[in-house]
Motif scaffolding. Structure first.
Motif, short mmCIF file in Angstrom:
data_model
loop_
_atom_site.label_atom_id
_atom_site.label_comp_id
_atom_site.label_asym_id
_atom_site.label_seq_id
_atom_site.Cartn_x
_atom_site.Cartn_y
_atom_site.Cartn_z
N TYR A 120 -23.09 -24.28 -17.30
CA TYR A 120 -22.98 -25.38 -16.87
C TYR A 120 -21.53 -25.44 -15.59
CZ TYR A 120 -20.66 -29.27 -19.09
OH TYR A 120 -19.85 -29.86 -19.78
N TRP A 121 -21.87 -24.99 -14.79
CA TRP A 121 -20.95 -24.28 -13.24
C TRP A 121 -20.84 -26.60 -13.03
CZ3 TRP A 121 -22.05 -22.11 -8.20
CH2 TRP A 121 -21.27 -22.93 -7.34
N SER A 122 -19.69 -27.14 -13.50
CA SER A 122 -18.85 -27.92 -13.79
C SER A 122 -18.70 -28.37 -11.94
CB SER A 122 -17.70 -28.22 -15.33
OG SER A 122 -17.43 -29.57 -14.70
N HIS A 123 -17.81 -29.79 -12.17
CA HIS A 123 -17.36 -30.37 -11.08
C HIS A 123 -18.52 -29.73 -9.76
CE1 HIS A 123 -14.19 -30.93 -13.70
NE2 HIS A 123 -14.63 -31.83 -13.69
N CYS A 124 -19.52 -30.27 -9.98
CA CYS A 124 -20.17 -29.17 -8.65
C CYS A 124 -21.36 -30.58 -8.21
CB CYS A 124 -21.62 -28.48 -9.04
SG CYS A 124 -22.26 -28.07 -8.06
N PRO A 125 -20.47 -30.48 -6.64
CA PRO A 125 -19.27 -30.31 -5.53
C PRO A 125 -18.43 -30.77 -5.97
CG PRO A 125 -20.76 -31.54 -4.85
CD PRO A 125 -21.19 -31.56 -5.68
N THR A 126 -17.99 -31.23 -7.01
CA THR A 126 -16.68 -32.38 -6.35
C THR A 126 -15.38 -32.00 -6.42
OG1 THR A 126 -17.80 -33.70 -8.97
CG2 THR A 126 -15.09 -34.04 -8.81
N TRP A 127 -14.42 -30.67 -6.89
CA TRP A 127 -13.93 -30.05 -5.92
C TRP A 127 -14.05 -29.91 -5.35
CZ3 TRP A 127 -11.57 -31.34 -9.99
CH2 TRP A 127 -11.40 -31.18 -11.32
N ARG A 128 -14.66 -29.40 -4.26
CA ARG A 128 -15.15 -29.04 -3.03
C ARG A 128 -15.58 -31.06 -2.02
NH1 ARG A 128 -20.00 -24.84 -1.73
NH2 ARG A 128 -19.34 -23.15 -4.06
N THR A 148 -24.26 -27.20 -1.87
CA THR A 148 -23.70 -26.72 -3.35
C THR A 148 -24.53 -26.77 -4.06
OG1 THR A 148 -21.99 -27.94 -2.59
CG2 THR A 148 -21.45 -26.83 -4.57
N ALA A 149 -25.65 -27.09 -4.62
CA ALA A 149 -27.08 -27.24 -5.42
C ALA A 149 -27.13 -25.89 -5.20
CB ALA A 149 -27.41 -28.10 -5.72
N ALA A 150 -28.39 -25.77 -3.73
CA ALA A 150 -29.03 -24.52 -3.36
C ALA A 150 -27.29 -23.24 -4.03
CB ALA A 150 -28.89 -24.24 -2.17
N GLU A 151 -26.83 -23.74 -3.30
CA GLU A 151 -25.74 -21.95 -4.10
C GLU A 151 -25.62 -21.66 -5.49
OE1 GLU A 151 -20.42 -21.02 -3.83
OE2 GLU A 151 -21.38 -22.60 -2.56
N ALA A 152 -25.58 -23.16 -5.98
CA ALA A 152 -25.45 -22.74 -7.61
C ALA A 152 -27.12 -22.13 -8.41
CB ALA A 152 -25.38 -23.91 -9.16
N ARG A 153 -28.51 -22.55 -7.32
CA ARG A 153 -29.67 -22.16 -8.00
C ARG A 153 -29.42 -20.45 -7.62
NH1 ARG A 153 -33.00 -21.30 -4.63
NH2 ARG A 153 -32.22 -23.50 -3.10
N GLU A 154 -28.92 -20.23 -6.49
CA GLU A 154 -28.99 -19.24 -5.74
C GLU A 154 -28.20 -17.36 -6.72
OE1 GLU A 154 -27.93 -19.62 -1.51
OE2 GLU A 154 -29.56 -20.43 -1.01
N ALA A 203 -29.93 -35.59 -3.36
CA ALA A 203 -29.94 -34.75 -2.99
C ALA A 203 -29.25 -33.49 -3.84
CB ALA A 203 -28.14 -34.66 -2.39
N LEU A 204 -28.41 -33.80 -4.76
CA LEU A 204 -28.82 -32.07 -6.19
C LEU A 204 -29.93 -31.72 -6.29
CD1 LEU A 204 -25.73 -33.53 -8.58
CD2 LEU A 204 -25.39 -31.27 -6.89
N ARG A 205 -30.78 -32.45 -6.54
CA ARG A 205 -31.96 -32.18 -6.61
C ARG A 205 -32.80 -31.42 -5.71
NH1 ARG A 205 -33.77 -30.16 -11.01
NH2 ARG A 205 -32.79 -31.89 -12.18
N ALA A 208 -30.90 -27.98 -5.41
CA ALA A 208 -31.10 -27.30 -6.66
C ALA A 208 -32.17 -26.83 -7.09
CB ALA A 208 -30.27 -27.79 -7.45
N GLY A 209 -33.56 -27.96 -7.15
CA GLY A 209 -34.79 -27.62 -7.38
C GLY A 209 -34.80 -28.10 -8.50
#
Length: 401
Positions: A120-128, A148-154, A203-205, A208-209
């Motif tokens: 799993y992509w951790s600290h999403c988008p915590t570090w940003r 950022t969540a959309a980027e993770a999915r893509e 917002a994450l959902r 991310a979809g």
């Protein structure tokens, strides 16, 4: 093959430092491990430099004996930075032992069960949000969270983990009362915080979809009463797990028994005995094991105990590339793996510090077959970036309002 020197190195890693143990041998083999001082553990380096003297002259094959001897020598003050120091030495010995045999470290752990590990992509988008200078693009609002969540999915990831944030004061900032940011030692949970966490998850959902697994980490930021308040407020959300840290196994068991979401915990525990009460209390659904602190060999014992209690494990991994490879070998070898944590946002100079970077494919980390951990620090690059005076939790402050 015997140890001739135990050295420590450190370098600037943006908002924190990276730390390394280098074990040299009379056969020319060099073993490496990565450790950490920034997650509330100042002083690990000084301890390694002291107890490392006892390792010189011993065989790299005898890591269990060395672990036991160092444990005996530090028995009056077990765990914490002592445990982390012994774990760092153990991990470097494992790397040297595997390299001397020209095999991957997972061979020493019984062989690999899998060729790749779901992450799993951790600290999403915590570090940003927390450190935009080092991890662009900066995220300042809920639109950035969704992006950022959309980027993770893509990028092919199927799971991401986030933290607690406040969004209704302008620029987003982290809520970390358990770490004195802000300094609210009572760690109470109020309606406003709940509202902000719900907005963040929504917002994450949205970004991310529907197919992304979303995890959230509450850390030490509440007490059992507050965790229950949060969990009840989030019952309508589809969460892969909720991560909770607490020194009370009984309190965590009570929270878990009243939660509709799976509970993960134990990332800050050191030593087999520290985990036992949590298993005995059936306190969590997934046990998080920090192999960097415990040592990978000792972590295999913790995983075996978890297996006896029908609990899956997940590695705690939010450090540099070498730690990711160390955890990859552990995750490849244990039968009862749930998922592995990894950070995808990295420093611009991260890849310069290591001989290899992790390879991700379809949301999975590919297990390397190179000798040892399959990754070494690059000494010249490390020495070219002197460490910061302080870093990690000791320097973090809430942005000015």
């Amino acid at each position: 093959m015997k140890v001739t020197a135990v050295e420590t190195l450190a370098c600037d890693a943006g908002w924190r430092n990276y730390y390394f143990v280098k074990i040299s041998t009379d056969g020319g083999v060099v073993g490496w491990s990565e450790y950490d001082e920034g997650f509330g553990s100042p002083g690990v380096t000084a301890i390694i430099e002291q107890i490392g003297k006892r390792v010189v002259g011993q065989s790299i094959n005898d890591h269990e004996r060395i672990f036991t001897e160092l444990t005996c020598l530090t028995r009056p003050a077990p765990g914490s930075v002592i445990g982390e120091s012994i774990g760092a030495i153990e991990n470097a010995l494992l790397d040297a032992k595997a390299k001397a045999r020209n095999v991957p470290c997972y061979d020493l752990l019984g062989g690999k069960m899998r060729d790749s590990v779901r992450v799993y992509w951790s600290h999403c988008p915590t570090w940003r949000i927390n450190h935009p200078k080092f991890y662009p693009p900066a995220v300042t609002d809920l639109q950035g969270v969704a992006a950022t969540a959309a980027e993770a999915r893509e990028r092919g990831f199927t799971a991401l983990k986030t933290n607690m944030f406040i969004h209704d004061e302008g620029d987003a900032y982290a809520w970390r009362s358990g770490f004195a940011v802000p300094f609210q030692p009572e760690r109470n949970i109020d309606r406003r915080l709940i509202r902000n966490i719900r907005d963040h998850l929504e917002a994450l959902r949205d970004g991310a979809g529907p197919d992304m697994d979303i995890l959230i980490d509450f850390n030490f930021n509440a007490r059992p009463e507050g965790y229950l308040k949060l969990l009840r407020a989030l019952e309508d959300h589809d969460l892969f797990w909720v991560e909770i840290d607490t020194p009370s196994a009984q309190g965590l068991a009570y929270v878990r028994n009243h939660s509709r979401h799976p509970i993960s915990s134990c990332e800050t525990l050191i030593g087999l005995g520290s985990f036992l009460p949590y298993f005995q209390q059936s306190a969590m659904d997934v046990a998080i094991v920090d192999t960097v602190w415990n040592g990978v060999w000792q972590s295999m014992k913790i995983a075996a105990m978890a297996d006896a209690f029908e609990v899956n494990i997940a590695p705690h991994n939010f450090y540099g590339h070498l730690c990711t490879f160390m955890n990859a070998h552990f995750a490849a070898a244990v039968p009862n793996l749930r998922i592995m944590e990894t950070d995808i946002d990295h420093l611009p100079w991260e890849d310069e510090l290591f001989t290899h970077a992790p390879e991700y494919r379809d949301g999975h980390l590919i297990i390397p077959d190179r000798p040892g951990w399959g990754c070494d620090p690059v000494e010249e690059a490390i020495r070219a970036r002197p460490p910061r005076g302080t870093g990690g939790l000791l320097q973090y402050k809430r942005p000015a309002a």
